[in-house]
Design an enzyme around this catalytic site. Structure first.
Site, PDB file in Angstrom:
ATOM      1  N   GLU A   1      16.483  43.364 -15.581  1.00  0.00           N
ATOM      2  CA  GLU A   1      15.924  42.884 -16.622  1.00  0.00           C
ATOM      3  C   GLU A   1      16.338  43.605 -18.181  1.00  0.00           C
ATOM      4  OE1 GLU A   1      11.523  42.403 -16.070  1.00  0.00           O
ATOM      5  OE2 GLU A   1      10.673  43.872 -17.048  1.00  0.00           O
TER       6      GLU A   1
ATOM      7  N   HIS B   1      26.478  46.340   8.885  1.00  0.00           N
ATOM      8  CA  HIS B   1      25.854  45.364  10.217  1.00  0.00           C
ATOM      9  C   HIS B   1      25.242  44.046   9.101  1.00  0.00           C
ATOM     10  CE1 HIS B   1      26.427  48.269  13.317  1.00  0.00           C
ATOM     11  NE2 HIS B   1      26.341  48.891  12.437  1.00  0.00           N
TER      12      HIS B   1
ATOM     13  N   LYS C   1       6.364  32.097 -17.407  1.00  0.00           N
ATOM     14  CA  LYS C   1       4.910  32.507 -17.351  1.00  0.00           C
ATOM     15  C   LYS C   1       4.388  31.475 -18.467  1.00  0.00           C
ATOM     16  CE  LYS C   1       5.127  36.501 -19.011  1.00  0.00           C
ATOM     17  NZ  LYS C   1       4.427  38.251 -18.710  1.00  0.00           N
TER      18      LYS C   1
END
Length: 548
Positions: free
Chosen positions: A355, A386, A514
């Site tokens: 960000e 793994h 937004k």
């Protein structure tokens, strides 16, 4: 701060030439050429953190040329601008002074000619008083019972930092149960509330404006849940506190403004855990430990401000990161903590880095012609071994990695920690030096097999190596050392942004989605067919309406 295109500097051009000369040199050669490489390419902070950067594809000459880049792009001037309270967040006309929040020296920190330390200390004193009353059972709920559970409702910087720190410092936690709700998906708040008692639950609503959609949606759901039991809205004041600056909205919600903890517009969200946003941390581990967290970060601030760049840990890490991102073409960095308590650390700096430096417009308002922020990801070891280490070891992508581990475990069960750390040491060794075909053949020969017998499988057992890593070894994960480690990464991000000529402290990239969501939300209230978007978005919305 000066606005200098790094790719047009003489230092950058020198680095391009240098890269062409050393890009094929193997770490095996570098270590063979210099038996003291570790001593020359490592640094220690406060006898608490050792940073080993010797397993990087760099030479002394590389570092000199990278330091020249830092000098030519005026990183020193950028640091002075940061520490002096200059409004370096130019697109929002704001200073950037999260360092003031942890300024344990209490030296003046100026914003618009005013020393902000008096305000900072006043909020810290208020946080101390409140947290101690709750912890000691003096703060009572509406039925006279003490608080047992604390729910922090926030998103982004109002959630990621406090959640990461409270998890990392669980060995220091008290009796209070901590919960964090961020997602606007109702499942998050619903599942959290299932096990809670409204009589003994305290909610912290973390939103600077008190208008953040996700946070306030969850806050109102929490309020409704609480009032189903409490009935009287007057009881809200005993169970809700606000971490905000909008007194009017806080009061309208029903929270007593005496229980509003302020912070300022010079505190960016992803740097806000040091502020009132860190109240959940203080409640979880106690205020004295919260102060130790601040002290560790302040000590790193002092290191950054006062240490020559040649020994300055965040500067060195920043330069090495730029070396890989812009010259080797590495697109990602992995953060791999070998400590289960640190399981949210990579996620926290995924936001902190991406960000901050995920920008394509430079400080002059022009598109850049170089790489800016990398993709950050990671999981705790040994789980990652793994899962995705296969690609790091033998894939076609170059992925520089930070390996982080404490020397002392909070849970010294049997030989668990020795096994964990043996993997920590082994992975960086394997990534650096690999295993040649000759070594593979020799291993097979030792087991009694001929080259002909193993020809079909031997190529798959070869490890090229030459995969770069930093090893960050902490003496122990304490509030102090964690504070220093977080600040180390913060300053690394800042230095990279300064060199790359981008604005690190805004985040306009989060806004468009937004805005569009606010436009789409009213369209979802009925079952009418939507035709106002592109065919894909229309199709998705209409199928959602048909299926819901």
């Amino acid at each position: 701060m000066k606005n200098i295109n790094p790719s047009q500097t003489s230092a950058w051009k020198a680095l391009e030439q240098h890269f062409a000369q050393i890009k094929d040199i193997h770490l095996r050669e570098l270590f063979e050429q210099d038996p003291d490489r570790f001593a020359k390419f490592s640094a220690t902070f406060d006898d608490q953190i050792l940073v080993d950067f010797s397993k990087n594809r760099i030479t002394t000459e590389t570092l000199k040329k990278l330091q020249a880049l830092a000098k030519e792009t005026d990183v020193a001037g950028a640091m002075r601008s940061l520490f002096s309270g200059e409004k370096i967040n130019c697109t929002e006309n704001r200073a950037v002074l999260h360092i003031a929040l942890r300024n344990r020296s209490n030296t003046p920190m100026m914003v618009d000619g005013e020393d902000v330390m008096q305000q900072v200390n006043a909020v810290l004193a208020k946080m101390k008083d409140f947290s101690e009353r709750v912890i000691h059972g003096e703060w009572k709920g509406y039925t006279g019972k003490g608080i047992t559970d604390v729910v922090n409702i926030g998103i982004g910087g109002s959630d990621l930092g406090p959640y990461m720190v409270t998890e990392a410092l669980k060995p220091y936690k008290n009796h209070l149960n901590m919960h964090f709700v961020s997602n606007v998906d109702g499942t998050h708040i619903a599942e959290t509330l299932k096990a809670l008692n409204p009589e003994t639950t305290l909610f912290l609503i973390a939103s600077k404006t008190f208008t953040t959609q996700e946070t306030m949606t969850n806050a109102h759901s929490a309020r409704d849940w609480f009032l189903k039991s409490a009935g009287d809205e007057g009881h809200i004041a005993k169970h809700f506190a606000a971490l905000s600056t909008n007194g009017q909205e806080v009061k309208q919600f029903g929270i007593d403004t005496k229980n509003m903890f302020e912070f300022w517009d010079w505190v960016g969200g992803r740097y806000s855990l040091w502020s009132a946003i860190g109240l959940s941390i203080a409640l979880s581990i106690g205020f004295e430990n919260f102060e130790q967290l601040l002290s560790g970060a302040h000590a790193m601030d002092q290191h950054v401000a006062n240490t020559p760049f040649e020994q300055n840990i965040p500067v060195l890490l920043a330069l090495i990161g730029i070396w890989y991102n812009n010259f080797f073409g590495a697109e990602t960095e992995a953060i791999l903590p070998y400590d289960q308590y640190m399981h949210r650390f990579a996620a926290y700096f995924q936001q902190g880095n991406m960000e901050s430096n995920g920008k394509y417009i430079d400080r002059n308002g022009h598109p850049v012609d170089y790489q800016t922020g990398p993709i950050i990801w990671g999981e705790p070891g040994t789980n990652g071994q793994h899962a995705f280490y296969q690609l790091i070891h033998q894939g076609t992508k170059l992925i520089p990695c930070d390996f982080i581990a404490p020397a002392i475990s909070h849970n010294p069960l049997s030989d668990h920690h020795s096994k964990l750390l043996s993997n920590f040491f082994a992975q960086t060794e394997a990534l650096a030096f690999g295993k040649s075909r000759e070594q593979v053949d020799a291993e097979f020969a030792t087991s009694g097999k001929t080259v002909v017998e193993v020809e079909h499988v031997a190529p798959f057992k070869v490890f090229e190596g030459n995969r770069p890593t930093n090893s960050i070894l902490l003496r122990e994960i304490t509030p102090f050392s964690l504070g220093a480690l977080i600040a180390m990464y913060e300053h690394k991000i800042f230095v990279q942004g300064a060199i790359l000529n981008i604005f690190t402290f805004d985040q306009w990239g989060v806004e468009l989605g937004k805005q569009l969501a606010n436009r789409i939300l009213p369209e979802l209230k009925d079952d009418n067919r939507v035709v106002s978007h592109d065919s894909s978005t229309n199709g998705l919305i209409n199928r959602f309406k048909a299926w819901r």
